[in-house]
Design an enzyme around this catalytic site. Structure first.
Site, PDB file in Angstrom:
ATOM      1  N   THR A 114      45.563 -53.870  56.590  1.00 41.44           N
ATOM      2  CA  THR A 114      44.331 -53.477  55.908  1.00 41.44           C
ATOM      3  C   THR A 114      44.619 -52.446  54.821  1.00 41.44           C
ATOM      4  O   THR A 114      43.728 -52.086  54.062  1.00 41.44           O
ATOM      5  CB  THR A 114      43.334 -52.872  56.913  1.00 41.44           C
ATOM      6  OG1 THR A 114      43.966 -51.786  57.609  1.00 41.44           O
ATOM      7  CG2 THR A 114      42.895 -53.919  57.939  1.00 41.44           C
ATOM      8  N   LYS A 158      42.617 -62.888  58.640  1.00 40.02           N
ATOM      9  CA  LYS A 158      44.077 -62.790  58.627  1.00 40.02           C
ATOM     10  C   LYS A 158      44.685 -63.393  59.894  1.00 40.02           C
ATOM     11  O   LYS A 158      45.656 -64.146  59.825  1.00 40.02           O
ATOM     12  CB  LYS A 158      44.495 -61.328  58.451  1.00 40.02           C
ATOM     13  CG  LYS A 158      44.037 -60.728  57.117  1.00 40.02           C
ATOM     14  CD  LYS A 158      44.552 -59.333  56.899  1.00 40.02           C
ATOM     15  CE  LYS A 158      43.973 -58.322  57.862  1.00 40.02           C
ATOM     16  NZ  LYS A 158      42.517 -58.142  57.664  1.00 40.02           N
ATOM     17  N   THR A 159      44.119 -63.073  61.041  1.00 41.84           N
ATOM     18  CA  THR A 159      44.638 -63.644  62.283  1.00 41.84           C
ATOM     19  C   THR A 159      44.416 -65.149  62.320  1.00 41.84           C
ATOM     20  O   THR A 159      45.288 -65.915  62.754  1.00 41.84           O
ATOM     21  CB  THR A 159      43.965 -62.989  63.501  1.00 41.84           C
ATOM     22  OG1 THR A 159      44.213 -61.589  63.492  1.00 41.84           O
ATOM     23  CG2 THR A 159      44.496 -63.565  64.800  1.00 41.84           C
ATOM     24  N   ARG A 173      33.156 -62.166  60.230  1.00 44.82           N
ATOM     25  CA  ARG A 173      32.998 -61.656  61.602  1.00 44.82           C
ATOM     26  C   ARG A 173      31.621 -61.048  61.800  1.00 44.82           C
ATOM     27  O   ARG A 173      30.961 -61.266  62.817  1.00 44.82           O
ATOM     28  CB  ARG A 173      34.083 -60.614  61.903  1.00 44.82           C
ATOM     29  CG  ARG A 173      33.880 -59.943  63.270  1.00 44.82           C
ATOM     30  CD  ARG A 173      34.979 -58.957  63.567  1.00 44.82           C
ATOM     31  NE  ARG A 173      36.227 -59.666  63.807  1.00 44.82           N
ATOM     32  CZ  ARG A 173      37.424 -59.184  63.500  1.00 44.82           C
ATOM     33  NH1 ARG A 173      37.522 -58.006  62.916  1.00 44.82           N
ATOM     34  NH2 ARG A 173      38.508 -59.875  63.767  1.00 44.82           N
ATOM     35  N   ASP A 207      50.283 -57.776  63.300  1.00 49.30           N
ATOM     36  CA  ASP A 207      49.068 -57.205  62.731  1.00 49.30           C
ATOM     37  C   ASP A 207      49.265 -55.710  62.473  1.00 49.30           C
ATOM     38  O   ASP A 207      50.049 -55.046  63.155  1.00 49.30           O
ATOM     39  CB  ASP A 207      47.902 -57.426  63.698  1.00 49.30           C
ATOM     40  CG  ASP A 207      46.557 -57.234  63.023  1.00 49.30           C
ATOM     41  OD1 ASP A 207      46.512 -57.240  61.777  1.00 49.30           O
ATOM     42  OD2 ASP A 207      45.558 -57.075  63.739  1.00 49.30           O
TER      43      ASP A 207
END
Length: 357
Positions: free
Chosen positions: A171, A77-78, A230, A122
């Site tokens: 989220t 997302k970032t 990640r 965020d």
């Protein structure tokens, strides 16, 4: 290499297979992030749709519509927010919902934005309600009312804002109120990655990190990465360390398997906490049902840690089921631990067998 920058103080941040970024992740990810949509791996539908939105905005000479990205941590997302800014040739401002606890905090950020700037917010669902209500007007009318004074003498001063693009990330999309969700022109849900996509992520990261890895080694790491880039990159770095110290630096399937065994990440991506939950559920309670608090005591963890850190992946993998009477180990969980379930728990549905239906 599609990850988010956010850090957290939760136990998930301390796990090798945790999806929350720690400081080491942040430092590495800054160098590995893709710079445009062409480099971004995975999320094919989201990339295609977002590409159309951005191209159309550039053709009109306008700012892009507000974008809402939802999905689990670590899926990109970032990264996508930074790509949106890069594709639009605009600067980006990054903040988070928990950091905005007062309407004044948001007003200060909004009033300093440049025309066309991208504001990445965020965990937008964790923003305070007064700030959220101010954001409605800012997104729709590019205006905020700043309250000066208190009580009967308070005055609302309208402040005009330059056109900007808000990229919200969450989220837990279900916690967003409909009025806020409806103000986003484009909404996308980030899905977990397939192993083949993670292999591409690992090969690209290995190349940037100057790590030698073959196709089988990448496949081994991808299969234990829980569908999250990640985690794949974190495991790659740990396997790289093992290969440099214990081998010739080249990562093969055998080297990856042994290295991840050292770090207690098994072939399905479960770590010590995951296996402790399953072993307690099966060996101490016969596969359940057992209450969450009792299960947490049995594994020596807090109730919230079991429920929010371990259970989501176990449920998604079909290893654990939540029933009205408590947690139940599925036949797949018994098989994963090399055990045979008793007759009454066999079947395709733990809940069906539990109630004898």
């Amino acid at each position: 290499m599609n990850w988010d920058d956010t850090t957290d103080a939760t136990p998930d941040a301390e796990r090798l297979v945790g999806s929350v970024a720690d400081r080491e992740d942040q430092a590495v990810e800054a160098a590995l992030r893709p710079k445009d949509l062409g480099e971004f791996i995975g999320q094919e539908k989201v990339r295609e749709q977002l590409d159309l939105v951005l191209r159309a905005a550039r053709a009109r000479g306008a700012t892009a519509d507000h974008v809402l990205l939802s999905g689990a941590p670590g899926l990109g997302k970032t990264t996508l927010s930074m790509i949106i800014a890069a594709e639009m040739g605009a600067p980006i401002r990054i903040t988070s919902g928990p950091a905005i606890q007062h309407a004044g905090d948001l007003a200060a950020i909004l009033s300093s934005l440049q025309e066309g700037e991208v504001l990445f917010l965020d965990e937008i669902h964790r923003m305070s309600r007064p700030a959220e209500e101010m954001l409605y007007m800012a997104m729709e009318d590019y205006r905020v009312d700043v309250i000066v004074g208190k009580g009967p003498g308070a005055t609302a001063i309208p402040l005009e804002l330059p056109p900007f693009t808000l990229v919200g990330a969450t989220t837990r999309a279900g916690l967003l109120p409909p009025p806020l969700r409806d103000r986003f022109g484009f909404t996308a849900h980030m899905e977990f990655y397939q192993p083949a996509e993670l292999e591409r992520v690992i090969h690209r990261s290995a190349n940037l990190l100057d790590v030698e890895i073959d196709a089988h080694g990448a496949a081994e790491i991808a299969g234990r990465s829980r569908g999250t880039p990640r985690i794949a990159n974190r495991l790659l770095r740990r396997v790289r360390d093992y290969a440099q110290v214990k081998a010739d630096g080249h990562i093969t399937r055998d080297i990856a398997g042994v290295a991840l065994g050292v770090y207690e990440v098994d072939g399905r991506g479960l770590d010590r906490l995951d296996r402790a939950v399953l072993e307690a559920l099966i060996k101490l309670f016969g596969g359940g049902p057992v209450g969450l608090s009792t299960l947490a005591v049995a594994v020596g963890e807090e109730r919230e840690t079991v429920e929010e850190v371990a259970e989501p992946f176990l449920v998604r993998e079909g290893l654990l089921a939540r029933t009205p009477r408590g947690r139940v180990a599925t036949p797949a969980a018994w098989a994963h631990l090399g055990l045979t379930p008793p007759q009454q728990t066999r079947g395709t549905s733990g809940q069906q067998d539990l109630f004898g239906a």
